[in-house]
Write a protein that holds these residues in place. Structure first.
Motif, PDB file in Angstrom:
ATOM      1  N   THR A 132       0.862  -1.182   0.000  1.00 58.08           N
ATOM      2  CA  THR A 132       0.000   0.000   0.000  1.00 58.08           C
ATOM      3  C   THR A 132       0.896   1.229   0.000  1.00 58.08           C
ATOM      4  OG1 THR A 132      -0.091   0.252   2.397  1.00 58.08           O
ATOM      5  CG2 THR A 132      -1.699  -1.255   1.399  1.00 58.08           C
ATOM      6  N   SER A 133       0.319   2.371  -0.313  1.00 55.88           N
ATOM      7  CA  SER A 133       1.118   3.602  -0.306  1.00 55.88           C
ATOM      8  C   SER A 133       1.744   3.839   1.059  1.00 55.88           C
ATOM      9  CB  SER A 133       0.234   4.786  -0.705  1.00 55.88           C
ATOM     10  OG  SER A 133      -0.076   4.728  -2.078  1.00 55.88           O
TER      11      SER A 133
ATOM     12  N   GLY B  55      -2.114   7.967  -9.305  1.00 54.83           N
ATOM     13  CA  GLY B  55      -1.690   6.798  -8.532  1.00 54.83           C
ATOM     14  C   GLY B  55      -0.468   7.057  -7.675  1.00 54.83           C
ATOM     15  N   HIS B  56      -0.274   8.326  -7.252  1.00 57.21           N
ATOM     16  CA  HIS B  56       0.881   8.591  -6.396  1.00 57.21           C
ATOM     17  C   HIS B  56       0.570   8.195  -4.957  1.00 57.21           C
ATOM     18  CE1 HIS B  56      -0.566  13.107  -6.390  1.00 57.21           C
ATOM     19  NE2 HIS B  56      -1.499  12.269  -6.002  1.00 57.21           N
TER      20      HIS B  56
ATOM     21  N   GLY C 173       6.511   4.107   4.395  1.00 55.01           N
ATOM     22  CA  GLY C 173       7.153   3.700   5.648  1.00 55.01           C
ATOM     23  C   GLY C 173       8.453   2.962   5.405  1.00 55.01           C
ATOM     24  N   THR C 174       8.475   2.139   4.373  1.00 56.59           N
ATOM     25  CA  THR C 174       9.698   1.418   4.035  1.00 56.59           C
ATOM     26  C   THR C 174      10.799   2.379   3.599  1.00 56.59           C
ATOM     27  OG1 THR C 174       8.373  -0.474   3.337  1.00 56.59           O
ATOM     28  CG2 THR C 174      10.649  -0.419   2.587  1.00 56.59           C
TER      29      THR C 174
ATOM     30  N   ARG D  21      -4.770   3.724   3.969  1.00 57.53           N
ATOM     31  CA  ARG D  21      -4.046   3.276   2.768  1.00 57.53           C
ATOM     32  C   ARG D  21      -3.049   4.294   2.261  1.00 57.53           C
ATOM     33  NH1 ARG D  21      -6.946   3.667  -1.197  1.00 57.53           N
ATOM     34  NH2 ARG D  21      -8.734   4.720  -0.275  1.00 57.53           N
ATOM     35  N   VAL D  22      -3.398   5.595   2.418  1.00 59.22           N
ATOM     36  CA  VAL D  22      -2.596   6.660   1.806  1.00 59.22           C
ATOM     37  C   VAL D  22      -2.269   7.709   2.870  1.00 59.22           C
ATOM     38  CG1 VAL D  22      -2.576   8.468   0.032  1.00 59.22           C
ATOM     39  CG2 VAL D  22      -3.731   6.293  -0.420  1.00 59.22           C
ATOM     40  N   ASP D  23      -1.026   8.191   2.841  1.00 57.99           N
ATOM     41  CA  ASP D  23      -0.616   9.233   3.781  1.00 57.99           C
ATOM     42  C   ASP D  23      -1.192  10.585   3.380  1.00 57.99           C
ATOM     43  OD1 ASP D  23       0.975   7.657   5.519  1.00 57.99           O
ATOM     44  OD2 ASP D  23       2.605   7.671   4.061  1.00 57.99           O
TER      45      ASP D  23
END
Length: 349
Positions: free
Chosen positions: A5-6, A62-63, A11-12, A134-136
């Motif tokens: 997921t975004s 899709g960013h 996070g990675t 899902r998204v920041d």
């Protein structure tokens, strides 16, 4: 690798590891208006329109982020300023609201009492409700050392720094308290991180010793109460100021326009993630081939080993950049940004 997921991808990257691909964000804060069939003044007049515009750009590109940022002028309104709206660009501050004689008695405003900032908070809550985990969602504040350029005007602020450093120090302290309140309010509303726009921290703008003495304490005070922070110098070079900026403990630092991503990443290694690689001004004229080339260069320079987010340097892509360019860039990231980075993508430095 399994598609992340975004939030997982970002996070990675922040933990200095490689995920499935390089996370990216195209800060198209105005392009959503056209997607909704609105003029820019109509778009910024309602927080739900800005939220819908951000969601439309998320679907198109899709960013990996959305932002609740409306415009920098809102923070000047908190100190008595006004907002001027435009058909071809973001709202801007009116005349500087403060004078030197106002500063001794100046108190930090309450962000929730300022109409434009309440609108940004509402956009943030709407975005968080729609994207869930899902998204920041990015919030934003103007740095305490740079806000005076709009509160007083750039010339009077530079004069004050040199001629009355004690009064300048007091203004930075008031702004740091305001920025901490504003950043904390956005985190409570659901922001994942706060982008601090502090262009005057760049050594291109302010001598390092002067910033270290009068600006850095305000940044450290802000960072002690609001985290995680990403520092943006709004296209100005960051590398010479990076050792001072890193002492505040940011999660990320945005490279300046034309700055070596590899060199900044080496400086920040193990301490902060590097963001950047795209220049919003030149993007207006990019061909599909140039979009592909720019993404390949950025990925080759900074993506290996993680710790990199591809984005635009200034934090606000001009509305004159064609939507097709943004889509070409997004497609190039999905192709060239996959981990492991292809061997042919070499560091241009």
């Amino acid at each position: 690798m399994t598609t992340l997921t975004s939030c997982e991808r970002v996070g990675t990257a922040l933990s200095q590891r490689e995920g499935d691909r390089v996370p990216f964000f195209l800060p198209a804060t105005m392009h959503g208006a056209a997607q909704l069939g609105l003029t820019l003044p109509e778009y910024f007049a309602r927080p739900e329109r800005v939220a819908e515009g951000q969601l439309a750009m998320l679907a198109l590109l899709g960013h990996d982020f959305v932002t609740s940022f409306h415009h920098a002028a809102g923070e000047v309104v908190a100190f008595g300023g006004t907002v001027e709206v435009h058909e071809d660009g973001p709202p801007t501050p009116g005349a500087p609201p403060l004078r030197e004689q106002d500063l001794a008695g100046l108190a930090p405003p309450v962000p929730e009492e300022v109409a434009p900032l309440r609108a940004s908070l509402e956009t943030l809550r709407l975005l968080r409700a729609r994207v869930g985990g899902r998204v920041d969602v990015l919030g934003a504040v103007i740095g305490p050392f740079s806000l005076p350029a709009m509160q007083l005007g750039l010339g009077p602020w530079l004069d004050l720094l040199v001629e009355q450093p004690a009064l300048a120090e007091r203004l930075v302290a008031v702004n740091a308290e305001f920025a901490a309140r504003w950043g904390a309010a956005q985190l409570r509303a659901g922001a994942t991180a706060i982008v601090v726009a502090e262009p005057l921290a760049s050594t291109q703008m302010t001598p390092a010793g002067l910033y270290r003495r009068l600006g850095l304490p305000g940044l450290r005070a802000l960072a002690a109460r609001v985290a995680p922070l990403v520092l943006s110098l709004a296209s100005a070079p960051a590398i010479r100021a990076a050792p001072d900026l890193l002492s505040a403990g940011p999660a990320g630092i945005v490279a300046g326009s034309g700055e070596s991503l590899a060199a900044l990443k080496a400086t920040c290694r193990g301490q902060a993630t590097v963001l950047g690689g795209l220049d919003g001004i030149s993007m207006r004229h990019w061909t599909p081939a140039e979009c592909d080339r720019r993404v390949r260069l950025a990925v080759g320079a900074a993506a290996r080993g993680g710790g990199f987010v591809l984005t635009e340097h200034h934090g606000e892509i001009p509305v004159q950049v064609p939507l097709a360019v943004l889509q070409e860039v997004a497609e190039a990231v999905r192709h060239h940004g996959r981990y492991p980075v292809a061997p042919e993508l070499t560091d241009p430095a």
